[in-house]
Structures are given as structure tokens and as C-alpha cells.
Design a protein around this motif. Structure first.
Motif, PDB file in Angstrom:
ATOM      1  N   CYS A 405      39.702  50.389  53.483  1.00 58.80           N
ATOM      2  CA  CYS A 405      39.764  49.767  52.159  1.00 58.80           C
ATOM      3  C   CYS A 405      40.078  50.837  51.124  1.00 58.80           C
ATOM      4  N   ARG A 406      41.107  50.623  50.350  1.00 61.94           N
ATOM      5  CA  ARG A 406      41.498  51.540  49.273  1.00 61.94           C
ATOM      6  C   ARG A 406      42.360  50.755  48.287  1.00 61.94           C
ATOM      7  N   GLY A 407      42.715  51.391  47.210  1.00 61.00           N
ATOM      8  CA  GLY A 407      43.466  50.685  46.177  1.00 61.00           C
ATOM      9  C   GLY A 407      44.831  50.213  46.608  1.00 61.00           C
ATOM     10  N   THR A 408      45.373  50.827  47.656  1.00 63.07           N
ATOM     11  CA  THR A 408      46.697  50.429  48.142  1.00 63.07           C
ATOM     12  C   THR A 408      46.643  49.506  49.357  1.00 63.07           C
ATOM     13  N   PHE A 409      45.444  49.289  49.922  1.00 63.22           N
ATOM     14  CA  PHE A 409      45.340  48.554  51.187  1.00 63.22           C
ATOM     15  C   PHE A 409      45.748  47.095  50.994  1.00 63.22           C
ATOM     16  N   ARG A 410      46.558  46.588  51.940  1.00 61.48           N
ATOM     17  CA  ARG A 410      47.065  45.222  51.875  1.00 61.48           C
ATOM     18  C   ARG A 410      46.556  44.431  53.076  1.00 61.48           C
ATOM     19  N   ASN A 411      45.919  43.327  52.784  1.00 64.19           N
ATOM     20  CA  ASN A 411      45.526  42.373  53.819  1.00 64.19           C
ATOM     21  C   ASN A 411      46.389  41.128  53.637  1.00 64.19           C
ATOM     22  N   TRP A 412      46.494  40.325  54.662  1.00 63.45           N
ATOM     23  CA  TRP A 412      47.301  39.109  54.565  1.00 63.45           C
ATOM     24  C   TRP A 412      46.744  38.060  55.503  1.00 63.45           C
ATOM     25  N   ASP A 413      46.957  36.805  55.143  1.00 67.12           N
ATOM     26  CA  ASP A 413      46.527  35.718  56.016  1.00 67.12           C
ATOM     27  C   ASP A 413      47.247  34.440  55.621  1.00 67.12           C
ATOM     28  N   LEU A 414      47.091  33.435  56.484  1.00 68.18           N
ATOM     29  CA  LEU A 414      47.678  32.133  56.202  1.00 68.18           C
ATOM     30  C   LEU A 414      46.941  31.484  55.037  1.00 68.18           C
ATOM     31  N   PRO A 415      47.621  30.735  54.190  1.00 68.59           N
ATOM     32  CA  PRO A 415      46.967  30.178  52.995  1.00 68.59           C
ATOM     33  C   PRO A 415      45.903  29.126  53.297  1.00 68.59           C
ATOM     34  N   VAL A 416      45.832  28.650  54.547  1.00 67.63           N
ATOM     35  CA  VAL A 416      44.789  27.682  54.909  1.00 67.63           C
ATOM     36  C   VAL A 416      43.471  28.349  55.302  1.00 67.63           C
ATOM     37  N   ARG A 417      43.454  29.655  55.500  1.00 70.76           N
ATOM     38  CA  ARG A 417      42.288  30.328  56.061  1.00 70.76           C
ATOM     39  C   ARG A 417      41.093  30.272  55.117  1.00 70.76           C
ATOM     40  N   ARG A 418      39.928  29.872  55.680  1.00 69.78           N
ATOM     41  CA  ARG A 418      38.705  29.777  54.885  1.00 69.78           C
ATOM     42  C   ARG A 418      37.534  30.521  55.523  1.00 69.78           C
ATOM     43  N   GLN A 419      37.628  30.836  56.825  1.00 73.04           N
ATOM     44  CA  GLN A 419      36.504  31.508  57.475  1.00 73.04           C
ATOM     45  C   GLN A 419      36.412  32.975  57.085  1.00 73.04           C
ATOM     46  N   ILE A 420      37.489  33.531  56.536  1.00 76.52           N
ATOM     47  CA  ILE A 420      37.490  34.923  56.127  1.00 76.52           C
ATOM     48  C   ILE A 420      36.647  35.087  54.856  1.00 76.52           C
ATOM     49  N   PHE A 421      36.282  36.328  54.537  1.00 75.33           N
ATOM     50  CA  PHE A 421      35.415  36.592  53.387  1.00 75.33           C
ATOM     51  C   PHE A 421      36.264  36.698  52.117  1.00 75.33           C
ATOM     52  N   SER A 422      36.836  35.555  51.737  1.00 75.16           N
ATOM     53  CA  SER A 422      37.844  35.517  50.679  1.00 75.16           C
ATOM     54  C   SER A 422      37.328  34.835  49.424  1.00 75.16           C
ATOM     55  N   GLY A 423      37.669  35.425  48.287  1.00 79.06           N
ATOM     56  CA  GLY A 423      37.447  34.847  46.977  1.00 79.06           C
ATOM     57  C   GLY A 423      38.687  35.099  46.138  1.00 79.06           C
ATOM     58  N   PHE A 424      38.529  35.231  44.822  1.00 77.27           N
ATOM     59  CA  PHE A 424      39.701  35.452  43.968  1.00 77.27           C
ATOM     60  C   PHE A 424      39.264  35.688  42.542  1.00 77.27           C
ATOM     61  N   ARG A 425      40.184  36.175  41.737  1.00 78.45           N
ATOM     62  CA  ARG A 425      40.062  36.157  40.293  1.00 78.45           C
ATOM     63  C   ARG A 425      41.365  35.628  39.727  1.00 78.45           C
ATOM     64  N   THR A 426      41.389  35.245  38.456  1.00 79.63           N
ATOM     65  CA  THR A 426      42.587  34.633  37.886  1.00 79.63           C
ATOM     66  C   THR A 426      43.200  35.536  36.825  1.00 79.63           C
ATOM     67  N   ALA A 427      44.397  35.159  36.411  1.00 72.99           N
ATOM     68  CA  ALA A 427      45.148  35.929  35.412  1.00 72.99           C
ATOM     69  C   ALA A 427      45.911  34.969  34.528  1.00 72.99           C
ATOM     70  N   ARG A 428      46.508  35.522  33.491  1.00 82.04           N
ATOM     71  CA  ARG A 428      47.429  34.738  32.647  1.00 82.04           C
ATOM     72  C   ARG A 428      48.385  35.700  31.964  1.00 82.04           C
ATOM     73  N   ASP A 429      49.541  35.172  31.586  1.00 82.79           N
ATOM     74  CA  ASP A 429      50.517  35.979  30.862  1.00 82.79           C
ATOM     75  C   ASP A 429      49.973  36.365  29.488  1.00 82.79           C
ATOM     76  N   ALA A 430      50.394  37.518  28.999  1.00 78.93           N
ATOM     77  CA  ALA A 430      49.942  37.956  27.686  1.00 78.93           C
ATOM     78  C   ALA A 430      50.841  37.442  26.559  1.00 78.93           C
ATOM     79  N   GLY A 431      52.054  37.016  26.926  1.00 79.86           N
ATOM     80  CA  GLY A 431      52.996  36.581  25.916  1.00 79.86           C
ATOM     81  C   GLY A 431      52.705  35.191  25.389  1.00 79.86           C
TER      82      GLY A 431
END
Length: 431
Positions: A405-431
Motif C-alpha cells: 500500500c502506497r500513494g501510487t498503488f493501484r487495485n482493481w476489481d469488477l464493479p459488482v464486487r461487494r465482498q472486498i473491503f471497499s468504500g469511497f469518497r465523492t468529489a465535484r468540479d470546482a467550476g
């Protein structure tokens, strides 16, 4: 320098094996050979696969040794057998798997002691040894997911993480527009998909200060989020309709409150923790409901690594030093995310918190190669997964070891996956 690298490799391999042993010694042999979910392998398959990959790369490729047990190579080839079919294979017994992995490790430590750590790309800066340590830790995370999926009494325990709070923090942070360096440059154990470092121009945007919490996600549920077609991507809507999904995995409504099952324990859903076990589709639907969006992969990395004062990209949000316990919730020290707002010492220069550890964070980006990508040391690690089928996750989780795990580390998975330890945060455009 070689002595430092050698010791780093020994420490990483030793830590990974200690965790593997803890995850496989806490249940009996029957549970090791059982398949607790068709989504996952039996734990004993992971155990022998770890040893087999270590033999393949460090004994055969690095040291040029003859195979120990060539007849098992195909059994433990992850690309030959989908997880659902692995219980039917001629697997090593738990005792045989432990013995095999122990034998391989003993030989590997001998190889590490006498191998020059320069002169070949595979051994420069002990890369192959670091790659194998990361591989084992990734399978340890996979085995921890299997523990979460298994039924029955709890087999694992850990103290609660230190408690933090998001009170007093701004809801979002402005990340100024401009260029930044994305990807790994001077990270010797970075994997091929993290390379090469390159410049990205990212317009200004706002990003959540902390990951979306269970409390915020509950508001989405109770506002009818799972029954409103307008919030969902077409494939996501089909997925929740087909499977009757109405909440994150492991949640259930009982007695007027939301409960969750966590490693064999049924407990009230903690409203201040980052939401966990949601698919990309669920994360995307929540973001739309909230009038926001998921951040792109480059937005996530810029928020995590870019230092506006110096213009350089850090290894981690807090700087270049390896993670300490005060920086992030990593390494299975705790069996849950810390409350949103925790780990102030781990925040980015702009004040974004918990970008490393706690939960993997879905981004809006497909898993694609960087400009100038070169597969190394084998195309099956990253290259075969590139495309629109997989979405990128960033930041790691409480289940991830710092070596992976580091600032450059990339993980990937199918968008249906839920058993993984996944969450999220949101964003929005500044303009």
C-alpha cells in the motif's frame, strides 16, 4: 546498501508469513479445506498457492533451481481454475501445504542471503523478493475476506482502532488545478501498473475530507436510494434488481435498526465509520444521489500525494516516511475501519484524511495502463486486466499491509464486487 535491502526483504517476507500463519491456524482443517463462498478459494488453496508462487519466482527464476513439486503447478495456477472450481482439484492437505510453504521459505532465505541485489531487473533493489512479499500479503487480505464470508463463531479478534471524529472538519477540500506527477518514480518495489511516473494536468476540484460514512449512506438508503432508477447505471440497476440488493453486504434491518455481521459478530452499524462492502455501482449511485460524483483516479492520487507548497508528489499523504500506527489503519491491526476523521497525522497537505488505510476507495476510472507502460515481470499481473471491465480502487484498507500500500498503488476489481473491503469518497468540479 545491499544489506539494508536484504534486511528489508527478510522483514517483509517474515511479516507476511506470520500473518498467513495467523489466518490459517485459527480454524481447524475442515474449515481450511471448505469453500465458504463460491467467490473465494478454500483457505488451503491460498496457502499452497503462496508457496508455489514463491518457489516459481524466487527459487526457479531468481536462483535457477529445479522445481520442488512441478506436478502441482497447474493446480495452483490462478488463471487455469476459477475460484468456484478449486475445491474439486487435487489440493494439498493442510499439513502438506504448510510443509511445502515452509520448505520453500527456508530455501528462499538461503537464496536471498547469497544473491547479489543488482545486475538483473528481477533482483535489482530486491524487487522479486518485494514482489513476492506483496503477493503473499495480497492473498492474506483475500483470506481475511474469506474469514468475513465464513459462517460460525468468530475466529479472529483485534482491538478497536483509535477513535477520531470528523466534527469541526470541513466537508470537502479544494484541490487547486494544475499539473502533478502521477505514478511511481523512485519506489523500488512498485509494480508494473504503477509505472512510469508521468505528468498529469488536473483541473481544480473538490473532494470529501473523509470517506462516506455509514450514517451518510444510511440516509441514502432511507431516502429510497435503492428503489430510484435515476441514480443507477444501467448495469448496476439490473444487478440490484436481480439480486434483491437493498443495503451494503452483511447489513440487515432488525428491530428498527441496521445491524451488520463482522467476522462472526452481529453488531449495530456504527454511523461514524466509513461505509464498507459496497460495489462500484452502489458508490456511483450514492454519489449521484448526493449531487456529486466519484473522483477520477488521477484526482484521488493528486489529493493523496501532491504537495502544493513544493510542487512535488509525496510517497504518502503525510510525507515520504513509511506508515506508522499514527498515520493510517493498516496491517490488520484492527478488524474494522476507524471512525471518519481519525489519523490527523496521516492527512494530506490540504487536509484530506484517511486516504491510506481503512477502506479501499472506488474511483470512476477504468483500469488502464499509464503512457509508456511495460509489463514486468509477467503480463498476467496487470496487462490482461486492462480495459473497461475493471474499475480502479485506491488507498488500501485496514486489511492491507503497508508493503502492499502506497500513494501510487493501484487495485482493481469488477464493479459488482461487494465482498472486498471497499468504500469511497465523492468529489465535484470546482467550476
Amino acid at each position: 546498501m545491499n544489506d539494508v535491502l536484504r534486511q528489508r526483504a527478510v522483514d517483509a517476507l517474515t511479516a507476511a508469513r506470520a500473518r498467513t500463519a495467523a489466518l490459517t491456524s485459527c480454524v481447524d482443517d475442515g474449515e481450511l479445506t471448505a469453500q465458504h463462498s463460491p467467490l473465494m478459494s478454500p483457505l488451503v488453496w491460498d496457502l499452497a498457492h503462496i508457496g508455489n508462487q514463491e518457489e516459481l519466482w524466487l527459487l526457479r527464476n531468481v536462483a535457477g533451481q529445479q522445481p520442488i513439486r512441478p506436478e502441482i503447478d497447474s493446480v495452483y495456477d490462478a488463471f487455469q481454475h476459477p475460484r468456484s472450481e478449486r475445491p474439486s482439484l487435487d489440493l494439498l492437505s493442510p499439513g502438506e501445504a504448510r510443509g511445502y510453504a515452509h520448505d520453500v521459505r527456508g530455501r528462499v532465505l538461503d537464496v536471498l542471503e547469497r544473491t547479489p541485489l543488482e545486475g538483473r531487473p528481477l533482483v535489482d533493489a530486491a524487487f522479486a523478493f518485494g514482489m513476492v512479499a506483496q503477493h503473499e500479503q495480497q492473498h492474506d487480505e483475500t483470506m481475511l475476506i474469506t474469514h468475513q464470508l465464513r459462517r460460525g463463531p468468530a475466529a479472529l479478534d483485534a482491538p478497536a482502532p483509535p477513535h477520531g471524529t470528523a466534527q469541526g472538519l470541513p466537508a470537502e477540500v479544494l484541490v487547486p488545478g494544475g499539473p502533478f506527477t502521477m505514478g511511481a518514480a523512485d519506489e523500488p518495489w512498485a509494480l508494473d501498473n504503477e509505472r512510469p511516473a508521468h505528468e498529469r494536468l488536473v483541473p481544480a476540484y473538490f473532494i470529501d475530507t473523509v470517506p462516506v460514512t455509514c450514517g451518510a449512506y444510511t440516509a441514502f438508503i432511507e431516502d429510497g436510494g435503492y428503489s430510484e432508477r435515476r441514480w443507477w447505471a444501467e448495469a448496476g440497476w439490473e444487478q440490484i434488481r436481480q439480486h434483491g440488493i437493498g443495503a451494503p453486504l452483511f447489513w440487515r434491518r432488525e428491530g428498527g435498526q441496521w445491524l451488520r455481521r463482522r467476522f462472526g459478530v452481529l453488531e449495530p452499524v456504527p454511523q461514524d465509520e466509513p461505509v464498507l462492502h459496497v460495489s462500484w455501482y452502489e458508490a456511483d449511485a450514492y454519489a449521484r444521489w448526493a449531487g456529486r460524483r466519484l473522483p477520477t483516479e488521477e484526482e484521488w492520487e493528486k489529493a493523496a500525494r501532491h504537495d502544493p507548497a513544493s510542487g512535488r508528489s509525496r510517497r504518502y499523504p503525510w510525507g515520504d516516511e513509511d506508515p506508522a500506527e499514527t498515520h493510517a489503519n493498516l496491517g490488520q491491526r484492527h478488524l474494522r475501519p476507524a471512525a471518519a476523521g481519525s489519523y490527523p497525522e496521516g492527512q494530506s497537505p490540504l487536509g484530506v484524511r484517511q486516504l491510506i488505510g481503512d477502506v479501499w476507495e472506488w474511483t470512476s476510472s477504468d483500469f488502464l495502463p499509464y503512457p509508456g507502460f511495460v509489463a514486468f515481470p509477467y503480463k498476467e499481473y496487470s496487462q490482461v486486466f486492462f480495459g473497461s471491465d475493471h474499475k480502479v480502487l485506491r488507498g488500501g484498507s485496514f486489511a492491507v499491509d503497508p508493503v502492499a500500500c502506497r500513494g501510487t498503488f493501484r487495485n482493481w476489481d469488477l464493479p459488482v464486487r461487494r465482498q472486498i473491503f471497499s468504500g469511497f469518497r465523492t468529489a465535484r468540479d470546482a467550476g
